[in-house]
Write a protein that holds these residues in place. Structure first.
Motif, PDB file in Angstrom:
ATOM      1  N   GLN A  18      -8.944  70.157 -21.839  1.00  0.00           N
ATOM      2  CA  GLN A  18      -9.963  70.947 -21.163  1.00  0.00           C
ATOM      3  C   GLN A  18     -10.216  70.423 -19.755  1.00  0.00           C
ATOM      4  O   GLN A  18     -10.393  71.203 -18.819  1.00  0.00           O
ATOM      5  N   ILE A  19     -10.199  69.103 -19.582  1.00  0.00           N
ATOM      6  CA  ILE A  19     -10.374  68.512 -18.256  1.00  0.00           C
ATOM      7  C   ILE A  19      -9.210  68.915 -17.347  1.00  0.00           C
ATOM      8  O   ILE A  19      -9.410  69.252 -16.171  1.00  0.00           O
ATOM      9  N   ILE A  20      -8.013  68.910 -17.888  1.00  0.00           N
ATOM     10  CA  ILE A  20      -6.845  69.329 -17.109  1.00  0.00           C
ATOM     11  C   ILE A  20      -6.970  70.794 -16.718  1.00  0.00           C
ATOM     12  O   ILE A  20      -6.686  71.184 -15.578  1.00  0.00           O
ATOM     13  N   LEU A  21      -7.443  71.632 -17.636  1.00  0.00           N
ATOM     14  CA  LEU A  21      -7.603  73.059 -17.361  1.00  0.00           C
ATOM     15  C   LEU A  21      -8.684  73.305 -16.311  1.00  0.00           C
ATOM     16  O   LEU A  21      -8.489  74.113 -15.392  1.00  0.00           O
ATOM     17  N   VAL A  22      -9.802  72.608 -16.393  1.00  0.00           N
ATOM     18  CA  VAL A  22     -10.877  72.743 -15.403  1.00  0.00           C
ATOM     19  C   VAL A  22     -10.386  72.282 -14.034  1.00  0.00           C
ATOM     20  O   VAL A  22     -10.620  72.953 -13.018  1.00  0.00           O
ATOM     21  N   THR A  23      -9.692  71.156 -13.992  1.00  0.00           N
ATOM     22  CA  THR A  23      -9.163  70.646 -12.724  1.00  0.00           C
ATOM     23  C   THR A  23      -8.186  71.636 -12.108  1.00  0.00           C
ATOM     24  O   THR A  23      -8.221  71.891 -10.896  1.00  0.00           O
ATOM     25  N   THR A  24      -7.341  72.215 -12.914  1.00  0.00           N
ATOM     26  CA  THR A  24      -6.390  73.203 -12.419  1.00  0.00           C
ATOM     27  C   THR A  24      -7.118  74.429 -11.887  1.00  0.00           C
ATOM     28  O   THR A  24      -6.755  74.956 -10.826  1.00  0.00           O
ATOM     29  N   ASP A  25      -8.158  74.880 -12.579  1.00  0.00           N
ATOM     30  CA  ASP A  25      -8.913  76.035 -12.098  1.00  0.00           C
ATOM     31  C   ASP A  25      -9.633  75.727 -10.786  1.00  0.00           C
ATOM     32  O   ASP A  25      -9.719  76.596  -9.909  1.00  0.00           O
ATOM     33  N   ILE A  26     -10.138  74.523 -10.639  1.00  0.00           N
ATOM     34  CA  ILE A  26     -10.768  74.129  -9.366  1.00  0.00           C
ATOM     35  C   ILE A  26      -9.763  74.249  -8.233  1.00  0.00           C
ATOM     36  O   ILE A  26     -10.049  74.821  -7.172  1.00  0.00           O
ATOM     37  N   ILE A  27      -8.578  73.725  -8.452  1.00  0.00           N
ATOM     38  CA  ILE A  27      -7.529  73.789  -7.427  1.00  0.00           C
ATOM     39  C   ILE A  27      -7.130  75.238  -7.154  1.00  0.00           C
ATOM     40  O   ILE A  27      -6.977  75.646  -5.996  1.00  0.00           O
ATOM     41  N   LEU A  28      -6.977  76.035  -8.208  1.00  0.00           N
ATOM     42  CA  LEU A  28      -6.552  77.432  -8.040  1.00  0.00           C
ATOM     43  C   LEU A  28      -7.590  78.258  -7.297  1.00  0.00           C
ATOM     44  O   LEU A  28      -7.240  79.056  -6.416  1.00  0.00           O
ATOM     45  N   PHE A  29      -8.869  78.104  -7.613  1.00  0.00           N
ATOM     46  CA  PHE A  29      -9.907  78.860  -6.917  1.00  0.00           C
ATOM     47  C   PHE A  29      -9.987  78.460  -5.442  1.00  0.00           C
ATOM     48  O   PHE A  29     -10.094  79.321  -4.566  1.00  0.00           O
ATOM     49  N   ALA A  30      -9.945  77.169  -5.168  1.00  0.00           N
ATOM     50  CA  ALA A  30      -9.988  76.725  -3.776  1.00  0.00           C
ATOM     51  C   ALA A  30      -8.753  77.216  -3.015  1.00  0.00           C
ATOM     52  O   ALA A  30      -8.851  77.675  -1.870  1.00  0.00           O
ATOM     53  N   PHE A  31      -7.609  77.153  -3.661  1.00  0.00           N
ATOM     54  CA  PHE A  31      -6.376  77.619  -3.025  1.00  0.00           C
ATOM     55  C   PHE A  31      -6.413  79.127  -2.801  1.00  0.00           C
ATOM     56  O   PHE A  31      -5.908  79.625  -1.785  1.00  0.00           O
ATOM     57  N   ALA A  32      -7.034  79.879  -3.700  1.00  0.00           N
ATOM     58  CA  ALA A  32      -7.136  81.331  -3.540  1.00  0.00           C
ATOM     59  C   ALA A  32      -7.986  81.686  -2.317  1.00  0.00           C
ATOM     60  O   ALA A  32      -7.642  82.609  -1.570  1.00  0.00           O
ATOM     61  N   VAL A  33      -9.075  80.959  -2.095  1.00  0.00           N
ATOM     62  CA  VAL A  33      -9.896  81.203  -0.899  1.00  0.00           C
ATOM     63  C   VAL A  33      -9.087  80.880   0.358  1.00  0.00           C
ATOM     64  O   VAL A  33      -9.017  81.684   1.296  1.00  0.00           O
ATOM     65  N   ILE A  55     -14.939  77.442   0.873  1.00  0.00           N
ATOM     66  CA  ILE A  55     -13.768  77.129   0.054  1.00  0.00           C
ATOM     67  C   ILE A  55     -14.189  76.311  -1.165  1.00  0.00           C
ATOM     68  O   ILE A  55     -13.717  76.544  -2.283  1.00  0.00           O
ATOM     69  N   ILE A  56     -15.104  75.388  -0.984  1.00  0.00           N
ATOM     70  CA  ILE A  56     -15.619  74.601  -2.107  1.00  0.00           C
ATOM     71  C   ILE A  56     -16.478  75.478  -3.023  1.00  0.00           C
ATOM     72  O   ILE A  56     -16.530  75.271  -4.236  1.00  0.00           O
ATOM     73  N   GLY A  57     -17.108  76.504  -2.436  1.00  0.00           N
ATOM     74  CA  GLY A  57     -17.946  77.414  -3.215  1.00  0.00           C
ATOM     75  C   GLY A  57     -17.168  78.235  -4.234  1.00  0.00           C
ATOM     76  O   GLY A  57     -17.713  78.608  -5.268  1.00  0.00           O
ATOM     77  N   GLY A  58     -15.903  78.519  -3.946  1.00  0.00           N
ATOM     78  CA  GLY A  58     -15.079  79.277  -4.891  1.00  0.00           C
ATOM     79  C   GLY A  58     -15.007  78.610  -6.252  1.00  0.00           C
ATOM     80  O   GLY A  58     -15.388  79.204  -7.275  1.00  0.00           O
ATOM     81  N   PRO A  59     -14.541  77.355  -6.323  1.00  0.00           N
ATOM     82  CA  PRO A  59     -14.519  76.678  -7.626  1.00  0.00           C
ATOM     83  C   PRO A  59     -15.912  76.350  -8.160  1.00  0.00           C
ATOM     84  O   PRO A  59     -16.117  76.341  -9.379  1.00  0.00           O
ATOM     85  N   ALA A  60     -16.873  76.104  -7.256  1.00  0.00           N
ATOM     86  CA  ALA A  60     -18.224  75.774  -7.720  1.00  0.00           C
ATOM     87  C   ALA A  60     -18.854  76.958  -8.453  1.00  0.00           C
ATOM     88  O   ALA A  60     -19.658  76.769  -9.373  1.00  0.00           O
ATOM     89  N   ILE A  61     -18.466  78.160  -8.070  1.00  0.00           N
ATOM     90  CA  ILE A  61     -18.954  79.356  -8.769  1.00  0.00           C
ATOM     91  C   ILE A  61     -18.033  79.679  -9.947  1.00  0.00           C
ATOM     92  O   ILE A  61     -18.490  80.025 -11.043  1.00  0.00           O
ATOM     93  N   GLY A  62     -16.729  79.565  -9.737  1.00  0.00           N
ATOM     94  CA  GLY A  62     -15.749  80.011 -10.715  1.00  0.00           C
ATOM     95  C   GLY A  62     -15.738  79.229 -12.016  1.00  0.00           C
ATOM     96  O   GLY A  62     -15.650  79.815 -13.099  1.00  0.00           O
ATOM     97  N   LEU A 124      -6.014  87.288  -5.727  1.00  0.00           N
ATOM     98  CA  LEU A 124      -5.262  86.036  -5.871  1.00  0.00           C
ATOM     99  C   LEU A 124      -5.798  85.204  -7.032  1.00  0.00           C
ATOM    100  O   LEU A 124      -5.024  84.583  -7.769  1.00  0.00           O
ATOM    101  N   SER A 125      -7.104  85.191  -7.211  1.00  0.00           N
ATOM    102  CA  SER A 125      -7.686  84.420  -8.312  1.00  0.00           C
ATOM    103  C   SER A 125      -7.258  84.982  -9.666  1.00  0.00           C
ATOM    104  O   SER A 125      -6.917  84.224 -10.574  1.00  0.00           O
TER     105      SER A 125
END
Length: 166
Positions: A18-33, A55-62, A124-125
């Motif tokens: 789950q930590i790996i999945l959350v970390t990946t989603d953080i990277i993906l959302f920031a990269f999408a912005v 850009i940080i707001g994308g993963p913070a919301i997602g 993109l997200s």
């Protein structure tokens, strides 16, 4: 190499996955912005301070939205087609909330976020988050299953017993 990484990941406990999945989603959302800005401006985007916060707001919301939809509770190996609709809804709500954040930043007089970036972030997200989930599912299923004999090859291996011969 890929087989060893997949087996290593499969051997981890649920919390680590789950930590790996959350970390990946953080990277993906920031990269999408960032990629949304880059596609819009047709050049590698270099954000200023406010845009970095967006850009940080994308993963913070997602990530909290994805958590609320239960997308971190399921195991990627068992994610089915029903999860695509859940991902679509979660990412759409994330994009809507991020659009509100961008609007409030604009109201404060800072650099406006182009409307194209808002749409690109949403598209993109969806593609990246759903693509990552289904690609990981395919890799896990592809590299962790033992090859089982098919019906036809099983027929060749089966020995006839005398009782079967009439």
């Amino acid at each position: 190499m890929i087989r060893e990484v997949i087996h290593w990941l499969a051997a981890r406990d649920r919390a680590t996955k789950q930590i790996i999945l959350v970390t990946t989603d953080i990277i993906l959302f920031a990269f999408a912005v960032w990629l949304g800005y880059t596609i819009r401006y047709s050049v590698a985007f270099r954000p200023d301070d406010i845009q970095t916060l967006l850009i940080i707001g994308g993963p913070a919301i997602g990530v909290p939205v994805m958590y609320a939809f239960g997308l971190y509770g399921s195991i990627t190996r068992y994610v089915g087609e029903h999860a695509l609709w859940t991902i679509f809804k979660a990412v759409s709500i994330t994009a809507f909330l991020w659009t509100l954040l961008a609007f409030f930043v604009r109201v404060e007089g800072y650099t406006a976020v182009p409307r194209t970036v808002l749409v690109l972030f949403w598209l993109l997200s969806i593609f990246m988050v759903a693509g990552f989930r289904y690609t990981s599912r395919w890799l896990i299923l592809e590299f962790t299953q033992d090859p089982s004999p098919t019906k036809h090859s099983d027929l060749w291996r089966r020995r006839r017993r005398p009782a079967d011969c009439v």
